[in-house]
Design a protein around this motif. Structure first.
Motif, short mmCIF file in Angstrom:
data_model
loop_
_atom_site.label_atom_id
_atom_site.label_comp_id
_atom_site.label_asym_id
_atom_site.label_seq_id
_atom_site.Cartn_x
_atom_site.Cartn_y
_atom_site.Cartn_z
N ASP A 102 33.86 111.35 24.26
CA ASP A 102 32.70 112.22 24.68
C ASP A 102 33.07 111.98 26.30
OD1 ASP A 102 31.28 113.36 22.95
OD2 ASP A 102 30.17 111.60 22.27
N VAL A 103 33.82 111.07 26.76
CA VAL A 103 34.26 110.89 28.13
C VAL A 103 35.31 111.79 28.40
CG1 VAL A 103 34.97 109.38 29.78
CG2 VAL A 103 33.12 108.80 28.67
N GLN A 104 36.22 111.97 27.54
CA GLN A 104 37.60 112.68 27.80
C GLN A 104 37.18 114.17 27.72
OE1 GLN A 104 40.94 111.16 27.09
NE2 GLN A 104 41.65 113.08 27.95
N LEU A 105 36.40 114.58 26.98
CA LEU A 105 36.13 116.04 26.89
C LEU A 105 34.79 116.19 27.70
CD1 LEU A 105 36.79 116.18 22.84
CD2 LEU A 105 38.60 116.60 24.99
N PHE A 106 34.94 116.66 28.87
CA PHE A 106 33.74 117.06 29.55
C PHE A 106 33.76 118.54 29.94
CE2 PHE A 106 37.27 115.41 32.13
CZ PHE A 106 37.55 116.71 32.82
N CYS A 107 34.27 119.38 29.45
CA CYS A 107 34.33 121.00 29.65
C CYS A 107 33.58 121.58 28.94
CB CYS A 107 35.51 121.64 29.90
SG CYS A 107 36.53 121.09 31.22
N ASP A 113 38.88 122.77 28.56
CA ASP A 113 39.15 121.11 28.49
C ASP A 113 40.74 121.07 28.43
OD1 ASP A 113 38.44 118.36 28.73
OD2 ASP A 113 36.71 119.07 27.51
N ILE A 114 41.50 121.51 27.60
CA ILE A 114 42.90 121.54 27.36
C ILE A 114 43.75 122.22 28.63
CG2 ILE A 114 44.77 121.99 26.20
CD1 ILE A 114 43.20 122.11 23.83
N ALA A 115 42.89 123.21 29.23
CA ALA A 115 43.62 123.75 30.35
C ALA A 115 43.26 123.13 31.75
CB ALA A 115 42.90 125.16 30.56
N PHE A 116 42.15 122.07 31.57
CA PHE A 116 41.74 121.41 32.92
C PHE A 116 42.91 120.78 33.61
CE2 PHE A 116 40.25 117.68 35.37
CZ PHE A 116 39.21 118.38 36.06
N ALA A 163 45.22 116.60 22.66
CA ALA A 163 45.93 117.90 23.12
C ALA A 163 45.86 118.02 24.64
CB ALA A 163 45.24 119.21 22.35
N THR A 164 44.74 117.45 25.01
CA THR A 164 44.44 117.84 26.67
C THR A 164 45.48 116.75 27.25
OG1 THR A 164 43.03 115.67 26.80
CG2 THR A 164 42.01 117.80 26.15
N ILE A 165 45.94 115.94 26.67
CA ILE A 165 47.06 114.89 27.46
C ILE A 165 48.34 115.61 27.19
CG2 ILE A 165 48.00 113.01 27.55
CD1 ILE A 165 44.99 113.10 28.81
N LEU A 166 48.99 115.96 25.82
CA LEU A 166 50.11 116.57 25.66
C LEU A 166 50.34 117.77 26.46
CD1 LEU A 166 50.37 115.92 21.61
CD2 LEU A 166 51.38 114.73 23.60
N VAL A 167 49.31 118.49 26.85
CA VAL A 167 49.63 119.72 27.49
C VAL A 167 50.16 119.56 28.82
CG1 VAL A 167 47.12 120.12 28.37
CG2 VAL A 167 48.59 121.90 27.85
N ILE A 168 49.97 118.34 29.23
CA ILE A 168 50.48 118.06 30.59
C ILE A 168 51.90 117.76 30.50
CG2 ILE A 168 50.09 116.51 32.63
CD1 ILE A 168 47.23 116.22 31.89
N GLU A 169 52.27 117.31 29.44
CA GLU A 169 53.83 116.89 29.03
C GLU A 169 54.14 115.76 29.90
OE1 GLU A 169 56.06 120.22 29.13
OE2 GLU A 169 55.36 120.91 27.18
N PRO A 170 53.13 114.45 29.74
CA PRO A 170 53.61 113.40 30.48
C PRO A 170 54.88 112.74 30.04
CG PRO A 170 51.64 112.83 29.00
CD PRO A 170 52.12 114.29 28.97
#
Ligand SMILES: Nc1ncnc2c1ncn2[C@@H]1O[C@H](COP(=O)(O)OP(=O)(O)OP(=O)(O)O)[C@@H](O)[C@H]1O
Ligand SMILES: [Mg+2]
Lengths: 267, 617
Positions: A102-107, A113-116, A163-170
């Motif tokens: 609930d902290v991670q997903l704020f949009c 959220d994934i695009a953020f 997904a919100t992290i993977l999308v950044i491809e860190p």
């Protein structure tokens, strides 16, 4: 990672790190360890032993109040992040999944959220959309994209958070209790994905209570003690074999069947 | 205290938007300076908190319940400038997504509840608490008094705004065009209500929550110095000027007409006919450019009335029939899901229900928004623009017939957007319009609306102007509520919020709105769970004093959680690269049907305006 024989470069180097919240609530009392590129690390320990705090330090959301923490030789301080260039580079390389989705997903929607992350990090909108589609397919979250995070189940939230992290491809994944509250199948799937990420060279640091999974997700385990210092370190096999250590750190009674002395304890 | 559309005239609404614009800019500059990138989550979570405070029902002596506005509390927690933004955002979400408070009246609502209330409250709190130590009774009392004075200041102001309407906006016959009650009625009504009841609720909530927070988490109360520099003082001055400006507008009229509206005789008006229209026209032109002012044309010769009785009666009859039909329909529709009777005093039950209703409503709205209907298929930006123009037309028109036509158009749109007419009527008539109908009734009579008598009920005379005033006022409220509900029901909420970008609202605010929206749900769930837990432990039968403490403690606790959440969300944003300048995905696409719709809507609006101008319907 060029030569096979060459030792992997040191990614994080921390020495005698102290941190306390509001100067009153100690969370880390002198932790020192190194994490090398491509390594898989598990952090285990009782509630309140400082695992989450440590991950937040690695993600440079908070900074050591004593001791030092360096990322590829550069010390992480509040000041170093005033440099927008460095901040951008660092944030692109490191991804943290918070313990509380609930902290991670704020949009307002999953899609936003994934695009953020990629948008803040200056990625082209077109690229973001393409990655989003691809990721939605591999994680099978397509139908969730236009929903609101509050409508998702815990497992779905965790997936989306991933997904919100993977999308950044860190290059580095910091995961805070990624399997907490997941059913066994989803949990297994997540572990599979982590293995895949590791194969592609990513560094993975996972904080967990779940001794089941540490053999699958880690080459190296650090035990955080209740005194908020390191209580032990070793390979998963070594740590899982050290009953006294596990017992002293509230880890054993959770899944006693995982230890050799299970029967002895019961007797 | 949320003023709906149709109560305030366009001039008043416009003035308040004009005032709020610089206030918002000043507030966001000040907050940004003190909070930097942290402002985004703090404002959003502060707004979600402000939104949810109203869901906590407080038991009051006599067995009833009431809820606080919470603006003074938010000011004490966040400081007055941050409160301006947090409460404005909460009010915007309420107006846009939940039809609570009008869209054109948003400026006025923000001025009353997001500026006057927090600032007055905050300074009263400061003044009384002085340098008193934490956890002292003096602070608690200060908070209570601040809450009481703050809400009463806002209510008084709302009363003044209502009361000025008949002076500012009326036809030459003296028929009120918006809220039909003058200062003499509106101010005592609004003030009385709040002095006697709601002021106390506000005082209790503010005092008790501050008391708990002083004890549990004193660091969460706002302690910094409020930045008040020269520009700030300028804004304050501006605010006062604006408050006075309506007086400036009406003063000349009052002087020349020799009395307040409502006491004007026909002869007086006639005598003034020579020069007032010209002067007024000039003024009117400022805000009524789209629809030329026709009411002054030709009435000198024809006397007071040029409308046929038949027309008025058919209008009223039509309205009455619609009311009756809706009322019956509502009764019929609500039967199958009739809820178990709940005693009014059960504040626990009422709070749970408030939370549940909110969640149910929004799930349902989401479902409607994804139906394959006409309005749903349109680009949210274009839809929002056209609905806004329709609402503006509703605000400007003086004709019952135009209102009726727009209303029928709404019903047709609802039909083509696959919203059941029964449901739509129920949804749009439940609260605001029904209440407004009650308000409109006294305006029928001669003591409010002097004019040619048409009929009498006992000793009371129904006047021709009264009928028109009540009809237009009421028609306006119904139609604008219907339009706003159509928009929010057929658009997915998050898209509607994003569409605001199109109106030049900065990305930062759009992001704050989005985060607010997201966390409202989390908080609503917390409210629901909390009250369930209370019920499971102690039941709902407790003395009101105990009940008040329970409610206040839970609000305080929610704030403690909000604050922690705000820190964490900030970190979550930073972790993904946020540095204070948000970028959001823009995925709107206009298609041909959008432009067709825009063209069609523009034609309808122009046609109606022109028809009104030509035919003087
Ligand atoms: N925001 C905060 N304010 C004050 N104290 C905090 C805060 N966050 C954590 N702490 C304290 O810091 C210590 C370490 O907390 P941390 O969250 O890092 O532990 P953890 O190992 O992640 O625990 P868990 O397994 O429960 O997630 C705890 O004693 C906790 O009470
Ligand atoms: Mg933790």
């Amino acid at each position: 990672m060029t030569g096979q024989k060459e030792p992997a470069p040191v990614l994080f180097e921390c020495r005698d790190v102290h941190y306390s919240y509001q100067g009153r609530f100690p969370a880390l009392n002198g932790v020192g360890l190194t994490i090398t590129a491509g390594e898989r690390v598990a952090l285990v320990g009782a509630n309140g032993s400082g695992k989450s705090t440590f991950l937040h330090l690695l993600d440079a959301l908070i900074f050591p109040q004593r001791g030092t923490l360096a990322y590829i030789g550069k010390e992480l301080t509040e000041k170093s992040f005033l440099d927008a260039e460095f901040s951008l580079r660092f944030r692109r390389k490191i991804g943290l999944i918070f313990q509380n989705p609930d902290v991670q997903l704020f949009c307002p929607t999953v899609r936003e959220d994934i695009a953020f992350g990629p948008l803040q990090l200056g990625m082209e909108e077109k690229t973001v959309k393409a990655r989003l589609e691809l990721l939605a397919e591999t994680l099978q979250i397509g139908p969730l994209l236009d929903r609101s995070p509050h409508q998702l189940s815990l497992g779905e939230k965790r997936k989306v958070a991933f997904a919100t992290i993977l999308v950044i491809e860190p290059d580095v994944l910091l995961l805070d209790e990624p399997t907490a509250g997941l059913d066994p199948k989803t949990s297994t799937k997540l572990i599979g994905m982590l293995a895949e990420a590791s194969h592609s060279g990513k560094t993975i640091v996972t904080a967990t209570h779940d001794l089941h999974i540490i053999e699958d997700i880690a080459d190296k385990v650090y035990v955080f003690g209740q005194d908020k210092k390191l209580a032990g370190a070793g390979t998963p096999a070594e740590i899982l074999g050290d009953t006294a250590l596990l017992q002293a750190n509230n880890l054993i009674h959770i899944h006693p069947h995982h230890t050799r002395d299970h029967k002895v304890m019961k007797a | 205290m949320h003023i709906p559309d149709g109560y305030l005239g366009p001039a008043t609404s416009g003035v308040f938007y004009a005032v709020m614009l610089p206030v918002w800019i000043a507030a966001s500059r000040i907050v940004k300076k003190t909070m930097q990138a942290r402002q985004v989550p703090l404002m959003a979570i502060g707004a979600a908190f402000s939104f949810v405070i109203m869901m906590f029902n407080l038991p009051i002596p006599g067995g009833s319940t009431g809820h606080a506005v919470g603006a003074v509390l938010v000011a004490v927690l966040l400081g007055p400038w941050a409160a301006v933004i947090a409460i404005s955002v909460a009010l915007a979400v309420q107006a846009l997504l939940f039809g609570d408070g009008g869209i054109t009246a948003l400026g006025a609502n923000c001025f009353n509840m997001a500026v006057v209330m927090p600032f007055v409250g905050y300074y009263v709190y400061k003044l009384i608490s002085g340098g008193a130590p934490n956890d002292s009774n003096r602070r608690v009392i200060a908070a209570g008094v601040a809450g009481y004075i703050g809400i009463n200041a806002a209510a008084f102001l709302a009363g003044v705004e209502f009361g000025l309407q008949p002076y500012l906006h009326h036809t030459a016959e003296g028929q009120a065009l918006y809220c039909p009650y003058g200062l003499k009625v509106a101010v005592p009504l609004m003030a009385g209500e709040h002095l006697l009841i709601f002021g106390w609720v506000e005082a209790v909530v503010t005092a008790l929550v501050v008391k708990y927070l002083e004890k549990q988490a004193p660091e969460l109360l706002f302690r910094e110095k409020v930045p008040m520099k020269i520009p700030t003082k300028l804004w304050v001055l501006l605010g006062i000027l604006v408050l006075l400006s309506p007086l400036g507008l009406i003063l000349p009229k009052l002087v020349k007409a020799g009395g307040a509206w409502g006491e004007w005789g026909a002869d007086e008006l006639k005598g003034l006919a020579g020069y007032i229209p010209a002067g007024l026209k000039k003024l009117d032109g400022l805000w009524q450019a789209p629809i030329p002012d026709y009411t002054f044309q030709g009435w000198e010769g024809k006397g007071l009335s040029h409308l046929s009785l038949a027309y008025i009666f058919s209008g009223i009859l039509g309205m009455a029939l619609v009311v009756l039909a809706v009322w019956l329909l509502g009764k019929y529709l609500s039967r199958p899901e009739r809820r178990p009777l709940m005693p009014k005093r059960d504040f626990v039950g009422r709070s749970i229900r408030g939370a549940l209703d909110f969640i149910k409503e929004s799930i349902f709205a989401d479902e409607i928004a994804s139906r394959p209907g006409v309005l749903q298929s349109l680009d949210p930006r274009i839809k929002a623009v056209t609905v806004l123009f329709f609402i503006l037309l509703v605000m400007f028109t003086r004709s019952l017939a135009v209102l009726g036509l727009i209303y029928i158009f709404c019903l047709i749109l609802a039909l083509f957007s696959r919203i059941g007419i029964g449901f739509f009527l129920k949804r749009t008539w439940i609260f605001i319009p029904f209440f407004s109908l009650l308000i409109a009734i006294p305006a029928l009579f001669s003591f409010i609306s002097p004019g040619r008598p048409v009929a009498s009920v006992g000793p009371l005379m129904i006047t021709h102007t009264g009928i028109k005033a009540a009809g237009v006022f009421f028609g306006r409220v119904v139609t604008s509520v219907s339009l706003a509900v159509l928009l929010s029901m057929t658009t997915r909420h998050f898209e509607l919020l994003k569409a605001l970008r199109f109106f030049g609202i900065p990305q930062m605010f759009v992001m704050v709105l989005g985060i607010t929206y997201r966390y409202i749900y989390l908080f609503v769930e917390i409210v629901e769970n909390t009250f369930r837990a209370i019920r499971s432990r102690v039941g709902s039968g407790m003395h009101y004093r105990k009940g008040q403490k329970v409610v206040a403690w839970n609000i305080a606790h929610l704030w403690i959680r909000s604050y922690a959440l705000n820190e964490q969300v900030y970190q979550a944003m930073v972790s993904r690269g946020f540095r204070g300048e948000p970028r959001t995905l823009d995925h709107f696409q206009t298609r041909r049907r959008d432009w067709l719709w825009l063209f069609g809507a523009a034609m309808i609006i122009l046609l109606l305006a022109y028809a009104e101008y030509r035919t003087k319907l």
